[in-house]
Design a protein around this motif. Structure first.
Motif, short mmCIF file in Angstrom:
data_model
loop_
_atom_site.label_atom_id
_atom_site.label_comp_id
_atom_site.label_asym_id
_atom_site.label_seq_id
_atom_site.Cartn_x
_atom_site.Cartn_y
_atom_site.Cartn_z
N PRO A 191 0.85 -1.01 -0.07
CA PRO A 191 -0.15 0.25 0.01
C PRO A 191 0.87 1.27 -0.02
O PRO A 191 2.24 1.26 0.58
CB PRO A 191 -0.85 0.01 1.33
N ASP A 192 0.19 2.30 -0.61
CA ASP A 192 1.05 3.64 -0.73
C ASP A 192 1.36 3.97 0.90
O ASP A 192 0.81 3.83 1.91
CB ASP A 192 -0.01 4.91 -1.05
N GLY A 193 2.44 4.69 0.84
CA GLY A 193 3.27 4.95 2.26
C GLY A 193 3.99 3.85 2.76
O GLY A 193 4.59 4.19 4.01
N PHE A 194 4.30 2.66 2.25
CA PHE A 194 4.87 1.68 2.82
C PHE A 194 6.08 1.29 1.76
O PHE A 194 5.87 1.51 0.61
CB PHE A 194 4.22 0.34 3.14
N ASP A 195 7.12 0.82 2.47
CA ASP A 195 8.22 0.29 1.54
C ASP A 195 8.44 -1.14 1.49
O ASP A 195 8.61 -1.71 2.50
CB ASP A 195 9.46 0.91 2.36
N MET B 156 5.57 -25.39 0.76
CA MET B 156 6.64 -24.38 0.47
C MET B 156 5.83 -23.07 0.22
O MET B 156 6.47 -22.04 0.69
CB MET B 156 7.56 -24.85 -0.40
N VAL B 157 5.11 -22.90 -0.60
CA VAL B 157 4.49 -21.79 -0.88
C VAL B 157 3.74 -20.99 0.34
O VAL B 157 3.85 -20.03 0.38
CB VAL B 157 3.30 -21.96 -2.01
N LEU B 158 3.03 -22.18 1.28
CA LEU B 158 2.39 -21.46 2.18
C LEU B 158 3.41 -20.86 3.34
O LEU B 158 2.86 -19.90 4.13
CB LEU B 158 1.61 -22.76 3.06
N ALA B 159 4.55 -21.74 3.43
CA ALA B 159 5.50 -21.15 4.21
C ALA B 159 5.89 -19.60 4.14
O ALA B 159 6.06 -18.58 4.60
CB ALA B 159 6.65 -22.05 4.34
N ALA B 160 5.89 -19.47 2.57
CA ALA B 160 6.63 -18.10 1.95
C ALA B 160 5.37 -17.12 2.31
O ALA B 160 5.71 -16.11 2.83
CB ALA B 160 6.84 -18.18 0.42
N LEU B 161 4.21 -17.56 2.06
CA LEU B 161 3.07 -16.50 2.35
C LEU B 161 2.85 -16.21 3.72
O LEU B 161 2.62 -15.13 4.08
CB LEU B 161 1.60 -17.28 1.91
N ALA B 162 3.28 -17.15 4.70
CA ALA B 162 3.21 -16.82 6.18
C ALA B 162 4.28 -15.94 6.66
O ALA B 162 4.26 -15.07 7.13
CB ALA B 162 3.36 -18.07 6.91
N GLY B 163 5.47 -16.12 6.04
CA GLY B 163 6.65 -15.18 6.16
C GLY B 163 6.36 -13.71 5.61
O GLY B 163 6.49 -13.02 6.30
N ALA B 164 5.78 -14.00 4.51
CA ALA B 164 5.40 -12.51 4.04
C ALA B 164 4.17 -11.77 4.98
O ALA B 164 4.25 -10.81 5.08
CB ALA B 164 4.78 -12.69 2.42
N CYS C 86 5.71 -4.66 9.64
CA CYS C 86 6.10 -3.28 8.98
C CYS C 86 4.71 -2.39 9.36
O CYS C 86 4.79 -1.37 8.60
CB CYS C 86 6.34 -3.69 7.56
N GLY C 87 3.72 -3.06 9.79
CA GLY C 87 2.60 -2.09 10.14
C GLY C 87 1.57 -1.99 8.84
O GLY C 87 0.73 -1.12 8.98
N ILE C 88 1.73 -3.13 7.85
CA ILE C 88 0.60 -2.97 6.93
C ILE C 88 -0.58 -3.63 7.38
O ILE C 88 -0.54 -4.73 8.20
CB ILE C 88 1.02 -3.91 5.70
N ALA C 89 -1.61 -3.08 7.10
CA ALA C 89 -3.13 -3.53 7.89
C ALA C 89 -3.54 -4.55 7.06
O ALA C 89 -4.79 -4.26 6.20
CB ALA C 89 -4.06 -2.46 7.98
N ILE C 90 -2.96 -6.16 7.49
CA ILE C 90 -3.52 -7.22 6.80
C ILE C 90 -3.94 -7.92 8.07
O ILE C 90 -3.53 -7.68 9.23
CB ILE C 90 -2.87 -8.00 6.08
#
Ligand SMILES: Cc1ncc(COP(=O)(O)O)c(C=O)c1O
Length: 401
Positions: free
Chosen positions: A312-316, A356-364, A371-375
């Motif tokens: 989202p805008d405002g995040f890096d 393996m994909v689920l692990a990547a998604l969990a890490g993301a 980082c404060g992204i509202a998910i």
């Protein structure tokens, strides 16, 4: 920040990809004599079998000790002459770099700028080819899978445009992050040069440029005047004919390549394409559940090998990538050039399964939350789990043990 050291590094970049243990084992061999009398017994079938992965019947596949970039160079240097016109489109860092390479070789490139997130513009290709009555355009370039943005283009469509306009230009395709992962057909799509590297669909370390060349492109080398030495097809043809190479080949990687082809064929290319599609579907569900967007602007561009997720805008996005790396030992792909800081990329190609994909998604997810992204925690993972369970092919036993 120090990097978490326990456990495996989650390698979720779009290449290099995860290397299967079978390939580690295949390359755990003593170095060998590449001029041994029985070396051709190994290399001749290897080079012939590679053609099946490219779906190429006539023509040849060359293997250079190099990377995808060297594959690009070999394609143009062997088939074009200084000042030749080339039609291309730029919609990401890799389509840009190939054009840059062509210009450095003195080619006259008509590069159509396309918004990043879209792919090869078939309508504009058609217009340009139709207008080129004198057939000054000698090559049409297309990046099949733009790894920087997660966009797949319609290569069969490019062939249709060439045929509809009766244009004889060679069709050169960057298949670096598509070949061995998603549908790729040299014969059926009339591709003259197809460039790949070893570190993506072939699941090997970087170090090989693997280039499929049609008979038409092989013939073009006879009049092509661009300078070439290391990548000269002629030298390769002469040496390969007897199962040898014009210089010291990367024998260890070739042993790995043998095992890689065997693995790809044991699973079956169609099954591999279906697996990539299904795994990518889970990533796309996750991105939707996070309330985020992909860089790819329309489902027809969605790539089954890599997804570039817009923060989202405002995040890096770089902060998300750094957090994932240092806090969770997960490597996500960085945004490149125009989309640096705006996207992080999840590679979902090669030797990969749902877990393996689920692990990547969990890490993301964890990194984005940090980082404060509202998910919502678990939203993306949950959506992917739901997708994988709904589309699972294997019958699930319901009997108690
Ligand atoms: C689509 C595409 N083309 C070309 C390249 C360049 O390949 P290499 O880095 O192996 O030289 C890459 C690398 O990621 C790529 O993704």
């Amino acid at each position: 920040m120090s990097k978490a050291i326990s456990g495996f590094n989650g390698l979720a970049v779009p290449g290099p990809t995860n290397m299967p243990f079978a390939l580690h084992r295949a390359m755990d061999v003593a170095l060998e004599d590449h001029r041994a009398p029985d070396f051709p017994e190994f290399t001749l079938p290897l080079l012939a079998d590679l053609k099946r992965i490219f779906r190429l019947s006539a023509g040849q596949v060359f293997v250079f000790p190099s990377s995808g970039t060297g594959g690009w160079e070999s394609a143009i240097a062997n088939t074009l002459s200084p000042g030749d016109r080339v039609l291309a489109s730029v919609f990401g860092q890799f389509s840009h770099l190939w054009v840059d390479l062509c210009r450095r070789f003195g080619l006259e490139v008509d590069a159509i700028d396309v918004p990043w997130g879209e792919g090869v513009p078939l309508d504009l290709y058609e217009q340009k080819l139709r207008a080129d009555k004198a057939h000054r355009i000698k090559a049409v370039l297309a990046c099949h899978n733009e790894t920087a943005t997660g966009v797949t283009s319609d290569i069969a469509g490019v062939r249709k445009v060439l045929d509809a306009t009766g244009h004889p230009a060679q069709l050169m395709v960057d298949g670096v992050s598509s070949i061995g992962c998603i549908e790729f057909r040299m014969d059926a799509w009339g591709v003259d040069l197809a460039v790949c590297g070893s570190q993506k669909g072939f699941m090997l370390p970087t170090g090989l440029a693997i280039v499929g060349v049609s008979e038409k492109a092989l013939a073009a080398r006879k009049t092509a005047k661009l300078p070439r030495c290391f990548f000269d097809f002629d030298d390769m043809i002469r040496a390969n004919r007897d199962g040898y190479f014009p210089y010291t080949p990367a024998t260890t990687l070739l042993r790995g390549l043998r095992a890689s082809i065997d693995m790809l064929e044991a699973e079956g290319l169609e099954e591999i394409f279906a697996r990539h599609h299904r795994l990518a579907g889970g990533v796309r569900r996750a991105v939707e559940a996070w309330g985020l967007a992909l860089c790819a602007r329309h489902p027809r561009w969605y790539s089954d090998t890599v997804s570039a997720v817009v923060v989202p805008d405002g995040f890096d996005a770089n902060a998300v990538i750094k957090t994932a790396y240092y806090a969770y030992n997960l490597s996500l792909g960085a945004g490149l050039s125009k989309v640096a800081g705006k996207v992080f990329r999840i590679g979902h190609l090669g030797y990969l399964n749902e877990i393996m994909v689920l692990a990547a998604l969990a890490g993301a997810e964890m990194a984005m939350l940090d980082c404060g992204i509202a998910i919502e925690a678990g939203a993306g993972v949950g959506a992917a789990v739901e997708h994988y369970s709904r589309t699972a092919k294997r019958p699930v036993s319901t009997k108690a043990a």
